[in-house]
Scaffold this motif. Structure first.
Motif, PDB file in Angstrom:
ATOM      1  N   VAL A 192     -46.412  41.965 -28.719  1.00 42.52           N
ATOM      2  CA  VAL A 192     -45.057  42.096 -28.378  1.00 42.52           C
ATOM      3  C   VAL A 192     -44.370  41.231 -29.579  1.00 42.52           C
ATOM      4  O   VAL A 192     -44.809  40.245 -29.932  1.00 42.52           O
ATOM      5  CB  VAL A 192     -44.646  41.433 -27.139  1.00 42.52           C
ATOM      6  CG1 VAL A 192     -43.080  41.573 -26.816  1.00 42.52           C
ATOM      7  CG2 VAL A 192     -45.467  41.767 -26.099  1.00 42.52           C
ATOM      8  N   HIS A 193     -43.391  42.188 -30.368  1.00 46.79           N
ATOM      9  CA  HIS A 193     -42.716  41.569 -31.549  1.00 46.79           C
ATOM     10  C   HIS A 193     -41.193  41.844 -31.408  1.00 46.79           C
ATOM     11  O   HIS A 193     -41.166  43.024 -30.854  1.00 46.79           O
ATOM     12  CB  HIS A 193     -43.475  41.747 -32.743  1.00 46.79           C
ATOM     13  CG  HIS A 193     -43.871  43.056 -33.100  1.00 46.79           C
ATOM     14  ND1 HIS A 193     -43.114  44.365 -33.043  1.00 46.79           N
ATOM     15  CD2 HIS A 193     -45.014  43.710 -32.916  1.00 46.79           C
ATOM     16  CE1 HIS A 193     -43.819  45.383 -33.202  1.00 46.79           C
ATOM     17  NE2 HIS A 193     -44.993  45.163 -33.078  1.00 46.79           N
ATOM     18  N   ASP A 194     -40.373  41.527 -32.220  1.00 47.66           N
ATOM     19  CA  ASP A 194     -39.033  41.760 -32.116  1.00 47.66           C
ATOM     20  C   ASP A 194     -38.929  43.059 -33.034  1.00 47.66           C
ATOM     21  O   ASP A 194     -37.628  43.558 -32.734  1.00 47.66           O
ATOM     22  CB  ASP A 194     -38.195  40.586 -32.656  1.00 47.66           C
ATOM     23  CG  ASP A 194     -38.106  39.347 -31.972  1.00 47.66           C
ATOM     24  OD1 ASP A 194     -38.432  39.549 -30.821  1.00 47.66           O
ATOM     25  OD2 ASP A 194     -37.875  38.281 -32.281  1.00 47.66           O
ATOM     26  N   GLU A 195     -39.664  43.436 -33.905  1.00 44.32           N
ATOM     27  CA  GLU A 195     -39.207  44.367 -34.743  1.00 44.32           C
ATOM     28  C   GLU A 195     -39.705  45.790 -34.280  1.00 44.32           C
ATOM     29  O   GLU A 195     -40.623  46.025 -33.461  1.00 44.32           O
ATOM     30  CB  GLU A 195     -40.265  44.392 -35.924  1.00 44.32           C
ATOM     31  CG  GLU A 195     -40.088  42.726 -36.921  1.00 44.32           C
ATOM     32  CD  GLU A 195     -40.899  41.522 -36.292  1.00 44.32           C
ATOM     33  OE1 GLU A 195     -40.478  40.638 -36.465  1.00 44.32           O
ATOM     34  OE2 GLU A 195     -41.797  42.115 -35.384  1.00 44.32           O
TER      35      GLU A 195
ATOM     36  N   LEU B 168     -48.072  51.827 -24.029  1.00 43.76           N
ATOM     37  CA  LEU B 168     -46.983  51.134 -24.101  1.00 43.76           C
ATOM     38  C   LEU B 168     -46.394  50.801 -22.673  1.00 43.76           C
ATOM     39  O   LEU B 168     -46.209  51.619 -22.056  1.00 43.76           O
ATOM     40  CB  LEU B 168     -45.885  52.402 -24.773  1.00 43.76           C
ATOM     41  CG  LEU B 168     -46.352  52.875 -25.969  1.00 43.76           C
ATOM     42  CD1 LEU B 168     -45.567  54.231 -26.414  1.00 43.76           C
ATOM     43  CD2 LEU B 168     -45.920  51.786 -27.133  1.00 43.76           C
ATOM     44  N   GLY B 169     -46.488  49.404 -22.705  1.00 41.66           N
ATOM     45  CA  GLY B 169     -46.141  48.986 -21.241  1.00 41.66           C
ATOM     46  C   GLY B 169     -47.084  49.376 -20.459  1.00 41.66           C
ATOM     47  O   GLY B 169     -48.378  49.225 -20.557  1.00 41.66           O
ATOM     48  N   ASP B 170     -46.611  50.255 -19.253  1.00 43.90           N
ATOM     49  CA  ASP B 170     -47.783  50.530 -18.040  1.00 43.90           C
ATOM     50  C   ASP B 170     -48.197  51.858 -18.501  1.00 43.90           C
ATOM     51  O   ASP B 170     -49.048  52.467 -17.569  1.00 43.90           O
ATOM     52  CB  ASP B 170     -47.174  50.544 -16.731  1.00 43.90           C
ATOM     53  CG  ASP B 170     -46.874  49.014 -16.646  1.00 43.90           C
ATOM     54  OD1 ASP B 170     -47.662  48.256 -16.805  1.00 43.90           O
ATOM     55  OD2 ASP B 170     -45.842  48.890 -15.835  1.00 43.90           O
ATOM     56  N   GLU B 171     -47.715  52.829 -19.514  1.00 43.17           N
ATOM     57  CA  GLU B 171     -48.106  54.182 -19.866  1.00 43.17           C
ATOM     58  C   GLU B 171     -49.135  54.195 -20.792  1.00 43.17           C
ATOM     59  O   GLU B 171     -49.264  53.599 -21.868  1.00 43.17           O
ATOM     60  CB  GLU B 171     -46.828  54.766 -19.926  1.00 43.17           C
ATOM     61  CG  GLU B 171     -45.898  55.063 -18.920  1.00 43.17           C
ATOM     62  CD  GLU B 171     -44.786  55.808 -19.375  1.00 43.17           C
ATOM     63  OE1 GLU B 171     -44.945  57.158 -19.371  1.00 43.17           O
ATOM     64  OE2 GLU B 171     -43.514  55.359 -19.472  1.00 43.17           O
ATOM     65  N   GLU B 172     -50.119  55.207 -21.028  1.00 46.64           N
ATOM     66  CA  GLU B 172     -50.969  55.306 -21.871  1.00 46.64           C
ATOM     67  C   GLU B 172     -51.106  56.890 -22.205  1.00 46.64           C
ATOM     68  O   GLU B 172     -50.694  58.043 -21.470  1.00 46.64           O
ATOM     69  CB  GLU B 172     -52.315  55.185 -21.190  1.00 46.64           C
ATOM     70  CG  GLU B 172     -53.642  55.388 -22.011  1.00 46.64           C
ATOM     71  CD  GLU B 172     -55.085  54.876 -21.440  1.00 46.64           C
ATOM     72  OE1 GLU B 172     -54.920  53.933 -21.135  1.00 46.64           O
ATOM     73  OE2 GLU B 172     -55.622  55.956 -21.404  1.00 46.64           O
TER      74      GLU B 172
ATOM     75  N   GLY C 280     -38.427  46.957 -30.769  1.00 50.20           N
ATOM     76  CA  GLY C 280     -39.019  45.756 -30.411  1.00 50.20           C
ATOM     77  C   GLY C 280     -38.956  45.334 -28.955  1.00 50.20           C
ATOM     78  O   GLY C 280     -38.083  45.550 -28.295  1.00 50.20           O
ATOM     79  N   GLY C 281     -39.975  44.307 -28.678  1.00 57.21           N
ATOM     80  CA  GLY C 281     -39.989  43.740 -27.325  1.00 57.21           C
ATOM     81  C   GLY C 281     -40.856  44.889 -26.295  1.00 57.21           C
ATOM     82  O   GLY C 281     -41.205  44.435 -25.536  1.00 57.21           O
ATOM     83  N   VAL C 282     -41.126  45.985 -26.782  1.00 60.35           N
ATOM     84  CA  VAL C 282     -42.154  46.836 -25.853  1.00 60.35           C
ATOM     85  C   VAL C 282     -43.575  46.502 -26.269  1.00 60.35           C
ATOM     86  O   VAL C 282     -43.978  46.026 -27.359  1.00 60.35           O
ATOM     87  CB  VAL C 282     -42.018  48.285 -26.366  1.00 60.35           C
ATOM     88  CG1 VAL C 282     -42.995  49.057 -25.769  1.00 60.35           C
ATOM     89  CG2 VAL C 282     -40.590  48.764 -26.213  1.00 60.35           C
TER      90      VAL C 282
END
Length: 199
Positions: A137-140, A155-159, A172-174
């Motif tokens: 997890v990063h801001d960029e 990505l999050g709960d998805e593949e 960023g934040g994902v």
């Protein structure tokens, strides 16, 4: 925690590894932190980090991420800032050659950073086997392109299964991570914004 397969001793310290080590040492000293403090926060051995600072060992992306967090900066800043450099010259450029050294190791394979000197974005080419040992997890914002092979992107709960030629962009934040199937390899181009400091 030592990193097997990351030694640069065969060819001696490369200029890229020395430059990264110098940036880490300079920022650590600027922060008033000891080698032992940074090593403990990054979950690395004191001796391994000492070797990194002297340009005698290559780091994995995971270890670089942890060192950057301990120092209050980002991987991109450590990989591309030149502590001795002044402001970027207008119209400056650099041609990257296929045989240029790299200070990073990705599962025994080099991770090539294709930018330097305070870039606005940081392209990186990584090839080999990928494991999903860490969520990132990063801001960029980040762009990922599969140059060759197949990549399993989470990505999050998805593949998603990413085939050669597929690409993904996320803000960023994902929360994300990726992996290859057992026995498979992939070549991946990732491009991040050239952020300097974490939140």
């Amino acid at each position: 925690m030592e990193e097997p397969g990351a030694s640069a001793a065969e060819d001696g310290p490369t200029s890229a590894a020395r430059a990264l080590g110098a940036r880490i040492r300079a920022l650590r000293q600027d922060r008033g932190m000891t080698l032992a403090q940074v090593a403990a926060q990054a979950e690395l051995s004191h001796s391994f980090l000492s070797q990194v600072e002297r340009g005698l060992e290559r780091m994995s992306m995971t270890s670089l991420f942890r060192v950057a967090q301990a120092l209050g900066t980002t991987q991109q800043a450590l990989l591309t800032d030149d502590v001795a450099a002044g402001p970027r010259a207008s119209g400056a450029f650099h041609v990257f050659r296929a045989n240029e050294p790299t200070p990073l190791d990705a599962g025994g394979n080099p991770a090539r950073v294709l930018a330097r000197d305070h870039p606005r974005f940081v392209p990186m080419l990584t090839s080999g086997t990928f494991t999903e040992d860490l969520w990132w997890v990063h801001d960029e914002d980040e762009f990922v392109f599969v140059v060759d092979g197949r990549l399993i992107m989470m990505l999050g709960d998805e593949e998603f299964v990413m085939e050669k030629g597929d690409a993904v962009y996320y803000q960023g934040g994902v929360r994300h991570r990726w992996r290859t199937q057992p026995g498979e390899t992939a070549s991946v181009l990732s491009v991040k914004e050239g952020g300097v400091f974490c939140r």
